[in-house]
Design an enzyme around this catalytic site. Sequence first.
Site, short mmCIF file in Angstrom:
data_model
loop_
_atom_site.label_atom_id
_atom_site.label_comp_id
_atom_site.label_asym_id
_atom_site.label_seq_id
_atom_site.Cartn_x
_atom_site.Cartn_y
_atom_site.Cartn_z
N LYS A 243 0.84 -1.20 0.00
CA LYS A 243 0.00 0.00 0.00
C LYS A 243 0.88 1.25 0.00
O LYS A 243 1.93 1.24 0.65
CB LYS A 243 -0.87 0.03 1.27
CG LYS A 243 -2.04 -0.93 1.25
CD LYS A 243 -2.91 -0.75 2.48
CE LYS A 243 -4.02 -1.77 2.55
NZ LYS A 243 -5.03 -1.65 1.48
N ARG A 317 -10.22 -11.50 1.10
CA ARG A 317 -11.08 -12.50 0.46
C ARG A 317 -10.43 -13.88 0.47
O ARG A 317 -11.12 -14.90 0.48
CB ARG A 317 -11.44 -12.05 -0.96
CG ARG A 317 -10.28 -11.90 -1.89
CD ARG A 317 -10.62 -11.09 -3.14
NE ARG A 317 -10.72 -9.66 -2.86
CZ ARG A 317 -11.06 -8.74 -3.75
NH1 ARG A 317 -11.36 -9.10 -4.99
NH2 ARG A 317 -11.12 -7.46 -3.43
#
Length: 469
Positions: A243, A317
Site C-alpha cells: 500500500k 477474500r
Amino acid sequence: MKINLIEKNIKKIKSDIEIIITSSIEKLEDKNILETIGFEAKDESVALLPELKKIYVGCEGNDYDSVAIAASTGIKKFNSTKFKSAKIVLEKLSLKALVEGTLLGSYTFDKYKSKKEKCKKQELNICVDKISSKLQNIFDESIIISKAVNKTRTMVNTTPEDFYPGVMANVAKDIADESNLHCKIRGEEYLEKNDMNAMLSVGRASIHESKLIHLSYKPKNAKKKVVLVGKGLTYDSGGLSLKPADYMVTMKLDKSGGCAVLGIMSAIAKLNLPIEIHGIVGAVENMIGGDAYKPDDVLTAKNGKTIEVRNTDAEGRLVLADCLCYAQDEIKNIDYIFDFATLTGACVVGVGEYTTGIMGNSTNLKREVVSHATEAGEYATSLPFNRFLKKTIKSQIADISNMASTRYGGAITAGLFLDNFINEENKEKWIHFDIAGPAYSEKAWGYNPYGGTGAGVRMTLEFLKNIQK
Ligand code: BES
Ligand code: ZN
Ligand code: ZN
C-alpha cells in the site's frame, strides 16, 4: 458511566444536574436565557447552564439517530463538567436510543496516553413513570449491546504491535471464559494439514503465527443455527502489492470484522438467545518479506478451488474463502451464514464512509438485514450482484482471480469472489457485510468516536434477537 432506570418523578430525584433533550425552546421555563445565549434546539447543539444545573440539548427528530446523537451530545457535555450525577426524563424518547447514545457517546480510548482520563464515576438517572418488564428488558439489552460495541472498538483501536493474531486468539479465549462459550484455536500446522492454503499464504511473511479462532455457543433450547465469520487482518500492509504510505495508515482497522464477531459473541450468552451461534475469525497479518506470497502465485483453497493471486492487497477474500469453507465443513444444517469484513476501498467510495454494503444471493434476506440494521441504528444498503460482474473475476490460469479485470464495482466483485466459497445449500443463507467504511473513522461522527466504531455489532445482534419471531 453508570446508568440507572428509576421509577420516580424527576423532581424527586437528587442529581447534580439535569439533561433536557428538546426540539424547541418555546415552552421551556429557561426560554429567555436560552434565547440570549443563542441556543436554537438544533441537532447536535448543546447549552450548559451551570448555575441552573441544566444541560439543554437540541434534537429535531424522534428517530433512533436523532435521540442517540442528542444523548451522546448531552453526556459529553456532562462528562466535561465536575458534576457527578445527572438525571433525564424519558417521556417520549426511545429508551434504547437514549441508553446506547449515552454509553456509545461516552466511550474513550486512552490506552496510549500517558495522562489517563480520570475515572470520574459519573452516573445518569433515567426517570420513567413506570418500569414495565418490557422497558426493563430494553434497558438491560441496550446496556449489553453497548458494552459489546465498546469492547469491539477497543480491540480495533489497539495497535498492531499489541494486537496480532496470537493476541486476538487470547482475547477470544477470555471472551469464551467470561461468557461460557466453547473456544477452539488453530495454528498454522492445522491450516496446513487442512488444506487452508489461501489463508496460510497471506500470513506467511509475518513473524506472527496466523490463528483460526472458533467460538461457539450452544444453548439447550437452540431453535436456529447461525455462523458468523470475520476478517481479522491484524495489519494489512498490502503485502508485496504494498500500500502507498498514506493508505497504510489506519490499516490496524482491518481486523474490524473479526473484532465485531468477537464483540457479538461476547453478548449472546448475556442476551440469552435461543440460537446456536458460531463465531469464526481468520486472524492473520499481511506483511512483506522473502517468504511473502506473491502476485502470480496460484493458491488452492480448502474447497479445492484454485485462486490466481493478482494483487496481494486483496488478501481479505483469501482469508475469508478458507474460513467460509472451514465453517461449512465443520457446521452442518446452517440457517444463516454471515461474514464481516473491511474488504474493499471500493465499498467506501460507492456508499460512503458511514454505510455497510450488504451482499448476498437472497433479496429477502438482504432486505431483512438492512431493515434490522436501520432499527439498530446502523446504516446499511444492499449492493446487487449481476452475471456480468461475475465474469470479471475469471482467471486464465486458475479457477478464479483474486482481483477483477474491471476497476468498477470492486465491492461487488469482492462479494462475488466470496460466493465461490459458499456451498450450494447455503447460497440463500449467506450475507456478506462490507464494513470498510463505517468500521473506523479518523473523525468522530454522531456518537461514534475517532477510531473504531464497532460497526456490525448492533445490526447483527438486532437480527439475532428477532430470529425466533
Ligand atoms: N483492507 C483493504 C480494504 C480497505 C480499504 C478497508 C480502505 C478499509 C479502508 C483490503 O484488503 C484491500 O486492500 N482491498 C483492495 C482490493 C483491490 C486490491 C482489489 C482495495 O480495496 O483497494
Ligand atoms: Zn488489502
Ligand atoms: Zn485488507
